[in-house]
Design a protein around this motif. Structure first.
Motif, PDB file in Angstrom:
ATOM      1  N   VAL A  23      59.205  56.867   4.814  1.00 20.87           N
ATOM      2  CA  VAL A  23      58.483  55.709   5.025  1.00 20.87           C
ATOM      3  C   VAL A  23      57.230  55.830   6.045  1.00 20.87           C
ATOM      4  O   VAL A  23      57.594  56.702   7.109  1.00 20.87           O
ATOM      5  CB  VAL A  23      59.380  54.769   5.617  1.00 20.87           C
ATOM      6  CG1 VAL A  23      58.529  53.354   6.109  1.00 20.87           C
ATOM      7  CG2 VAL A  23      60.541  54.423   4.764  1.00 20.87           C
ATOM      8  N   SER A  24      56.055  55.453   5.856  1.00 20.00           N
ATOM      9  CA  SER A  24      54.906  55.786   6.550  1.00 20.00           C
ATOM     10  C   SER A  24      54.276  54.537   6.704  1.00 20.00           C
ATOM     11  O   SER A  24      54.134  53.745   5.747  1.00 20.00           O
ATOM     12  CB  SER A  24      54.030  56.925   6.044  1.00 20.00           C
ATOM     13  OG  SER A  24      54.625  58.038   5.815  1.00 20.00           O
ATOM     14  N   ILE A  25      53.717  54.029   8.121  1.00 18.48           N
ATOM     15  CA  ILE A  25      52.771  53.165   8.293  1.00 18.48           C
ATOM     16  C   ILE A  25      51.385  53.563   9.073  1.00 18.48           C
ATOM     17  O   ILE A  25      51.534  54.348   9.870  1.00 18.48           O
ATOM     18  CB  ILE A  25      53.504  51.952   9.251  1.00 18.48           C
ATOM     19  CG1 ILE A  25      52.396  50.703   9.065  1.00 18.48           C
ATOM     20  CG2 ILE A  25      53.725  52.639  10.603  1.00 18.48           C
ATOM     21  CD1 ILE A  25      52.828  49.279   9.753  1.00 18.48           C
ATOM     22  N   TYR A  26      50.444  53.246   8.309  1.00 17.82           N
ATOM     23  CA  TYR A  26      49.116  53.649   8.971  1.00 17.82           C
ATOM     24  C   TYR A  26      48.558  52.467   9.638  1.00 17.82           C
ATOM     25  O   TYR A  26      48.385  51.523   9.175  1.00 17.82           O
ATOM     26  CB  TYR A  26      48.012  54.242   7.949  1.00 17.82           C
ATOM     27  CG  TYR A  26      48.802  55.339   7.128  1.00 17.82           C
ATOM     28  CD1 TYR A  26      48.370  56.671   8.032  1.00 17.82           C
ATOM     29  CD2 TYR A  26      49.503  55.641   6.204  1.00 17.82           C
ATOM     30  CE1 TYR A  26      48.855  57.974   7.556  1.00 17.82           C
ATOM     31  CE2 TYR A  26      50.218  56.581   5.631  1.00 17.82           C
ATOM     32  CZ  TYR A  26      49.672  57.915   6.227  1.00 17.82           C
ATOM     33  OH  TYR A  26      50.293  59.252   5.707  1.00 17.82           O
ATOM     34  N   SER A  27      48.147  52.645  11.023  1.00 16.64           N
ATOM     35  CA  SER A  27      47.665  51.401  11.727  1.00 16.64           C
ATOM     36  C   SER A  27      47.080  52.256  12.905  1.00 16.64           C
ATOM     37  O   SER A  27      46.876  53.166  13.028  1.00 16.64           O
ATOM     38  CB  SER A  27      48.880  50.558  12.261  1.00 16.64           C
ATOM     39  OG  SER A  27      48.462  49.365  12.861  1.00 16.64           O
ATOM     40  N   ALA A  28      46.527  51.173  13.906  1.00 18.47           N
ATOM     41  CA  ALA A  28      46.301  51.381  15.275  1.00 18.47           C
ATOM     42  C   ALA A  28      46.926  50.586  16.286  1.00 18.47           C
ATOM     43  O   ALA A  28      47.044  49.530  15.926  1.00 18.47           O
ATOM     44  CB  ALA A  28      44.284  51.452  15.304  1.00 18.47           C
ATOM     45  N   VAL A  29      46.864  51.248  17.498  1.00 19.50           N
ATOM     46  CA  VAL A  29      47.509  50.307  18.661  1.00 19.50           C
ATOM     47  C   VAL A  29      46.803  50.600  19.547  1.00 19.50           C
ATOM     48  O   VAL A  29      45.829  51.599  19.710  1.00 19.50           O
ATOM     49  CB  VAL A  29      49.059  50.674  18.857  1.00 19.50           C
ATOM     50  CG1 VAL A  29      49.980  50.468  17.928  1.00 19.50           C
ATOM     51  CG2 VAL A  29      48.962  52.210  19.352  1.00 19.50           C
TER      52      VAL A  29
END
Length: 119
Positions: A39-45
């Motif tokens: 499982v992968s999530i590509y985002s920015a914080v």
């Protein structure tokens, strides 16, 4: 089976209490809880306290938190500051991002020969 999600990682503040979530992240967390390992999530914080807390929360859940967004921005700015066009600069940023996400962990091995254009 694998899951890749793209989207935001945000804090909901309800009656003064903070909850990490929103749809893309929640789906990924629940899939991991159900036993899916890929499982992968590509985002920015953000680089603020909430961003730091979000990353620590994800690391505690065994998510690999890598700095792909930083690599994209660094590559883009490097080329722009050296006189390249925005499309060419974006290309370098994307190649750096590819290098970062192709390795586990936050310290990738960067193959400069593959990433930098030949002169």
């Amino acid at each position: 089976m694998a899951c890749v999600a793209f989207g935001e990682i945000l804090w909901d503040v309800i009656e003064g209490r903070e909850y990490l979530g929103v749809a893309p992240l929640n789906v990924c967390v629940h899939l991991v809880q159900l036993g899916l390992n890929d499982v992968s999530i590509y985002s920015a914080v953000g680089s603020d306290l909430r961003g730091s807390r979000a990353l620590k929360n994800l690391e505690a859940r065994n998510f690999d938190t890598i700095g792909a967004g930083d690599a994209l921005i660094a590559g883009y700015l490097f080329d722009v500051l050296h006189g390249y066009t925005p499309p060419a600069s974006l290309d370098l940023g994307m190649r750096l991002t590819d290098s970062v996400v192709s390795h586990a962990g936050a310290t990738p091995v960067i193959d400069a020969q593959r990433i930098l254009p030949s002169s």
